[in-house]
Structure formats: C-alpha cells, structure tokens
Design a protein around this motif. Structure first.
Motif, short mmCIF file in Angstrom:
data_model
loop_
_atom_site.label_atom_id
_atom_site.label_comp_id
_atom_site.label_asym_id
_atom_site.label_seq_id
_atom_site.Cartn_x
_atom_site.Cartn_y
_atom_site.Cartn_z
N GLU A 181 4.22 -17.59 -11.87
CA GLU A 181 3.61 -18.47 -11.00
C GLU A 181 3.88 -19.14 -9.91
O GLU A 181 3.57 -19.65 -9.20
N ASN A 182 5.29 -19.28 -10.19
CA ASN A 182 6.34 -20.12 -9.22
C ASN A 182 7.40 -19.28 -8.55
O ASN A 182 8.63 -19.40 -9.01
N PRO A 183 7.18 -18.12 -7.85
CA PRO A 183 8.04 -17.09 -7.53
C PRO A 183 9.15 -17.64 -6.48
O PRO A 183 10.36 -16.97 -6.36
N VAL A 184 8.86 -18.80 -5.89
CA VAL A 184 10.02 -19.40 -4.76
C VAL A 184 10.91 -20.36 -5.49
O VAL A 184 10.47 -21.37 -6.09
N ALA A 185 12.35 -20.12 -5.27
CA ALA A 185 13.11 -21.25 -5.79
C ALA A 185 13.07 -22.64 -5.18
O ALA A 185 12.96 -22.48 -3.72
N PHE A 232 14.18 -18.22 -1.17
CA PHE A 232 14.76 -17.21 -2.33
C PHE A 232 13.66 -17.02 -3.44
O PHE A 232 13.50 -18.17 -3.79
N ALA A 233 14.13 -16.19 -4.12
CA ALA A 233 13.38 -15.91 -5.51
C ALA A 233 13.97 -16.77 -6.62
O ALA A 233 14.80 -16.87 -6.52
N ALA A 234 12.84 -17.49 -7.10
CA ALA A 234 13.30 -18.17 -8.43
C ALA A 234 13.62 -17.08 -9.36
O ALA A 234 12.75 -16.01 -9.72
N GLU A 235 14.94 -17.15 -10.02
CA GLU A 235 15.51 -16.11 -10.80
C GLU A 235 15.25 -16.89 -12.26
O GLU A 235 15.26 -16.07 -13.49
N VAL A 236 15.47 -18.06 -12.52
CA VAL A 236 15.67 -18.76 -13.75
C VAL A 236 14.83 -19.99 -13.78
O VAL A 236 14.62 -20.76 -12.59
N VAL A 237 14.36 -20.27 -15.13
CA VAL A 237 13.71 -21.80 -15.20
C VAL A 237 14.64 -22.72 -15.91
O VAL A 237 15.33 -22.54 -16.53
N ASP A 238 14.70 -23.90 -14.99
CA ASP A 238 15.70 -24.96 -15.00
C ASP A 238 14.69 -25.95 -15.61
O ASP A 238 13.72 -26.27 -15.34
#
Length: 127
Positions: free
Chosen positions: A60-64, A76-82
C-alpha cells in the motif's frame, strides 16, 4: 596470519592480539563475548502477524520515505517497514500503523544504528 586487537578493546580495554579471522581473545570469548544474547525475532514481536501486516503495508506504501533528505526528489522503493518511534517491546506501539513508514534497506539500517547505538553511536533514550 595477520593479527588485530581483541574486538572488546572499546568496552573493556582488552588489548590482546588475535589472529584473523577470530575477533576475540580466549579470555573475552570465555566471558561470553560474541554470543548473541538477544531473544528470537518472534520473541521481539516480529512474528507471522508482523510478516503479513508489514508486507501489506509495503504493498500500500511502495515509495520510501526520505528521512535523511538525501533522495533529492528521486523515488526509491520502500523495502522495509520501520517504526518511526522505536517500540522497545511495547506491543501497542509496535502494532500502531501510524507509527510505521516504508524505508529503503540502507536508510533503515542507518536509522537503526543511530537509534540503537550501533557502530559506536550512543544509544538514544526514549525514541
């Protein structure tokens, strides 16, 4: 074989030389140096629920998020949830999705090291 100073020299002042690839002298190793004493990922709340929900969040939130202001307008692609605010084991804060953000793996590692005291950084209090 090349040698280096025992990896505990910063904490304890141990200045014994060890042959690579060893990191600790025999004395520090006997004291438990290098043993991972952290609880398992599941015990730290990163269980099946987290895997499912964090995967859905990234979909649902693909952009970092650019937390360091260094993306300069590039996406940039969001790779991890912080967790924006470190949860430190608080289940309510851990599961609060308003406390989540998608980061690149690199930015997440950097933020975590700054917050948790990795790579010689002092651990931040609170969050």
């Amino acid at each position: 074989m090349p040698k280096q100073v025992c990896a505990r020299w910063r904490e304890t002042g141990c200045n014994k030389l060890v042959e690579l690839p060893k990191r600790y002298c025999d004395g520090c190793e006997a004291d438990g140096a290098g043993k991972d004493t952290r609880p398992s990922a599941a015990a730290r709340l990163y269980d099946a629920w987290w895997r499912r929900e964090s995967k859905a969040f990234l979909a649902e939130n693909p952009v970092a998020v650019d937390i360091f202001g260094e993306h300069h307008g590039r996406l940039f692609a969001a790779e991890v949830v912080d967790h924006k605010k470190p949860h430190r084991g608080d289940v309510v804060l851990f599961r609060d999705k308003s406390n989540w953000q998608g980061l690149t793996r690199s930015d997440h590692s950097r933020k975590t090291a700054l917050e948790d005291g990795g790579f010689g950084n002092a651990r931040k209090r609170g969050g």
